[in-house]
Design a protein around this motif. Structure first.
Motif, PDB file in Angstrom:
ATOM      1  N   MET A 117       0.836  -1.196   0.000  1.00 18.68           N
ATOM      2  CA  MET A 117       0.000   0.000   0.000  1.00 18.68           C
ATOM      3  C   MET A 117       0.874   1.250   0.000  1.00 18.68           C
ATOM      4  O   MET A 117       1.880   1.312   0.711  1.00 18.68           O
ATOM      5  CB  MET A 117      -0.911   0.002   1.232  1.00 18.68           C
ATOM      6  CG  MET A 117      -1.900   1.156   1.261  1.00 18.68           C
ATOM      7  SD  MET A 117      -3.030   1.065   2.675  1.00 18.68           S
ATOM      8  CE  MET A 117      -3.940  -0.436   2.287  1.00 18.68           C
ATOM      9  N   LYS A 118       0.452   2.246  -0.762  1.00 23.30           N
ATOM     10  CA  LYS A 118       1.218   3.482  -0.844  1.00 23.30           C
ATOM     11  C   LYS A 118       1.194   4.227   0.491  1.00 23.30           C
ATOM     12  O   LYS A 118       0.245   4.119   1.255  1.00 23.30           O
ATOM     13  CB  LYS A 118       0.650   4.383  -1.937  1.00 23.30           C
ATOM     14  CG  LYS A 118       0.826   3.850  -3.346  1.00 23.30           C
ATOM     15  CD  LYS A 118       0.192   4.805  -4.355  1.00 23.30           C
ATOM     16  CE  LYS A 118       0.314   4.263  -5.771  1.00 23.30           C
ATOM     17  NZ  LYS A 118      -0.380   5.140  -6.755  1.00 23.30           N
ATOM     18  N   SER A 137       0.351   4.946   5.797  1.00 22.03           N
ATOM     19  CA  SER A 137      -0.360   4.266   4.713  1.00 22.03           C
ATOM     20  C   SER A 137      -1.586   5.095   4.337  1.00 22.03           C
ATOM     21  O   SER A 137      -2.181   5.770   5.183  1.00 22.03           O
ATOM     22  CB  SER A 137      -0.776   2.860   5.145  1.00 22.03           C
ATOM     23  OG  SER A 137      -1.390   2.869   6.421  1.00 22.03           O
ATOM     24  N   GLU A 138      -1.929   5.060   3.050  1.00 20.80           N
ATOM     25  CA  GLU A 138      -3.069   5.860   2.582  1.00 20.80           C
ATOM     26  C   GLU A 138      -4.362   5.482   3.301  1.00 20.80           C
ATOM     27  O   GLU A 138      -5.269   6.310   3.433  1.00 20.80           O
ATOM     28  CB  GLU A 138      -3.240   5.716   1.074  1.00 20.80           C
ATOM     29  CG  GLU A 138      -2.132   6.387   0.280  1.00 20.80           C
ATOM     30  CD  GLU A 138      -2.373   6.373  -1.215  1.00 20.80           C
ATOM     31  OE1 GLU A 138      -1.922   7.312  -1.893  1.00 20.80           O
ATOM     32  OE2 GLU A 138      -3.013   5.415  -1.708  1.00 20.80           O
ATOM     33  N   GLU A 157     -15.148   2.132  -2.743  1.00 19.25           N
ATOM     34  CA  GLU A 157     -14.007   2.594  -3.546  1.00 19.25           C
ATOM     35  C   GLU A 157     -14.150   4.071  -3.902  1.00 19.25           C
ATOM     36  O   GLU A 157     -13.212   4.862  -3.743  1.00 19.25           O
ATOM     37  CB  GLU A 157     -13.927   1.756  -4.820  1.00 19.25           C
ATOM     38  CG  GLU A 157     -12.709   2.028  -5.672  1.00 19.25           C
ATOM     39  CD  GLU A 157     -12.672   1.113  -6.886  1.00 19.25           C
ATOM     40  OE1 GLU A 157     -12.359   1.599  -7.983  1.00 19.25           O
ATOM     41  OE2 GLU A 157     -12.980  -0.094  -6.736  1.00 19.25           O
ATOM     42  N   GLN A 172     -11.594   6.830  -2.366  1.00 19.46           N
ATOM     43  CA  GLN A 172     -10.774   7.490  -3.386  1.00 19.46           C
ATOM     44  C   GLN A 172     -11.091   8.989  -3.474  1.00 19.46           C
ATOM     45  O   GLN A 172     -10.212   9.796  -3.800  1.00 19.46           O
ATOM     46  CB  GLN A 172     -10.981   6.831  -4.752  1.00 19.46           C
ATOM     47  CG  GLN A 172     -10.338   5.462  -4.889  1.00 19.46           C
ATOM     48  CD  GLN A 172      -8.818   5.516  -4.842  1.00 19.46           C
ATOM     49  OE1 GLN A 172      -8.211   6.545  -5.080  1.00 19.46           O
ATOM     50  NE2 GLN A 172      -8.202   4.379  -4.526  1.00 19.46           N
ATOM     51  N   ALA A 230      -9.065  -1.923   2.045  1.00 17.25           N
ATOM     52  CA  ALA A 230      -7.717  -1.916   1.460  1.00 17.25           C
ATOM     53  C   ALA A 230      -7.789  -2.035  -0.062  1.00 17.25           C
ATOM     54  O   ALA A 230      -7.078  -1.335  -0.792  1.00 17.25           O
ATOM     55  CB  ALA A 230      -6.885  -3.049   2.048  1.00 17.25           C
ATOM     56  N   LYS A 231      -8.669  -2.904  -0.540  1.00 17.09           N
ATOM     57  CA  LYS A 231      -8.845  -3.067  -1.995  1.00 17.09           C
ATOM     58  C   LYS A 231      -9.330  -1.770  -2.625  1.00 17.09           C
ATOM     59  O   LYS A 231      -8.878  -1.367  -3.700  1.00 17.09           O
ATOM     60  CB  LYS A 231      -9.843  -4.194  -2.261  1.00 17.09           C
ATOM     61  CG  LYS A 231     -10.072  -4.479  -3.742  1.00 17.09           C
ATOM     62  CD  LYS A 231     -11.096  -5.601  -3.937  1.00 17.09           C
ATOM     63  CE  LYS A 231     -11.356  -5.852  -5.420  1.00 17.09           C
ATOM     64  NZ  LYS A 231     -12.397  -6.917  -5.604  1.00 17.09           N
ATOM     65  N   GLU A 254      -6.481   0.783  -2.916  1.00 11.77           N
ATOM     66  CA  GLU A 254      -5.453   0.435  -3.902  1.00 11.77           C
ATOM     67  C   GLU A 254      -5.987   0.450  -5.336  1.00 11.77           C
ATOM     68  O   GLU A 254      -5.253   0.154  -6.281  1.00 11.77           O
ATOM     69  CB  GLU A 254      -4.875  -0.936  -3.549  1.00 11.77           C
ATOM     70  CG  GLU A 254      -4.076  -0.904  -2.236  1.00 11.77           C
ATOM     71  CD  GLU A 254      -3.537  -2.256  -1.841  1.00 11.77           C
ATOM     72  OE1 GLU A 254      -4.262  -3.262  -2.002  1.00 11.77           O
ATOM     73  OE2 GLU A 254      -2.397  -2.313  -1.359  1.00 11.77           O
TER      74      GLU A 254
END
Length: 303
Positions: free
Chosen positions: A1-2, A14-15, A245, A249, A274-275, A278
């Motif tokens: 993870m970024k 972590s993001e 998402e 995002q 987490a999905k 990412e």
């Protein structure tokens, strides 16, 4: 993870951060959720001395003990428990904060806290005194950095102008865009990292959507408005994206945001979040659609 830098600190978070409030008091279940977060690449864990009257800090500290040097633990103070530990009062005084940090360190089983945050606050607080407490704790090595958790623009502005805080935790979502007007631009201008909470708006912006809506609606959205807004978002954006998402995002699309904090009460939720983080970032077109459909409200009561 970024990972993203938290303000001007040397903390790279972590993001997606794990909001630990919803872990509950079952240590075994909490350990499973935290392990799933670690496996997903999450290194940022947010708790508070208030959650479950200190039990949450104990559980989080125990679960992360074996990876202490690899994770960032954030906790909060300012809510003073009464003697029977069944209620609390607000106390941002220097004496109390310096007392509270020792109790948190003990419960967490660590000798330092990566990010120590004031858990609220008003413009009538002794802000200079609170800042002194944080600065002294830094010099003593008990905390590495400090921030505040607040949705009050006037309070946030005072700390931005008069302290060395590195972060502000603020509620932010598609249904609560208030930070976009005053808070996020202020933080970005001053090199302070925004940590956002409530990205799923109490589950309304998760896959359960309107199942989680109440008759009261959400903030300045009446239930009838939600019943129009949520399906419209789904219709315009949902090709291959989930609502989770889109919601996460959207937070990460703002350049002031260092990390988005989402709670999880199951391993499945951790993996889903987490999905979502990412996934492919939102396009400018998608962001424009979201802004056209949702409200741009201002802070009124919370100043």
């Amino acid at each position: 993870m970024k990972k993203r830098q938290l303000g001007t600190s040397d903390l790279y978070v972590s993001e997606l951060g794990l909001g630990c409030m919803s872990l509950g008091t079952d240590a075994t279940k909490a350990q499973e959720i935290i392990e799933a977060a670690l496996e997903a690449g999450i290194n940022y864990f947010d708790t508070a001395d208030l959650y479950d009257f200190g039990t949450n800090e104990q559980i989080v500290g125990q679960a992360l003990h074996h990876v202490r040097d690899k994770v960032i633990i954030a906790t909060k103070a300012g809510n003073r428990l009464n003697d029977s530990k069944d209620s609390w009062s607000w106390d941002p005084s220097k004496n109390y904060i310096k007392e509270a940090v020792k109790a948190s360190l003990s419960r967490l089983g660590t000798d330092y806290i990566d990010l120590y945050q004031l858990h609220g606050g008003t413009i009538d607080d002794p802000i200079d005194e609170t800042i002194e407490a944080f600065e002294e704790l830094k010099k003593e090595g008990l905390i590495r950095f400090y921030g505040i958790s607040s949705i009050r623009p006037n309070v946030i502005r005072e700390y931005v102008n008069n302290s060395n805080l590195v972060s502000v935790m603020v509620q932010y979502s598609l249904l609560d865009r208030r930070p976009e007007e005053e808070v996020l631009p202020l933080l970005e201008k001053n090199g302070i990292g925004a940590v956002t909470r409530g990205p799923l708006a109490k589950g309304i912006l998760s896959e359960k959507m309107l199942e989680k809506a109440t008759k009261k609606g959400y903030l300045d959205y009446q239930l009838e408005e939600l019943q129009k807004t949520i399906p419209l978002l789904r219709e315009k954006l949902f090709d291959a994206r989930s609502m989770t998402e889109i919601s996460l995002q959207y937070n990460l699309a703002h350049s002031a945001v260092s990390s988005v904090i989402a709670g999880a009460s199951s391993v499945k939720q951790v993996k889903e979040n987490a999905k979502a983080v990412e996934a492919e970032p939102l396009s400018e077109g998608e962001i424009s659609i979201i802004k056209a459909i949702t409200k741009m409200s201002l802070y009124e009561q919370h100043r």
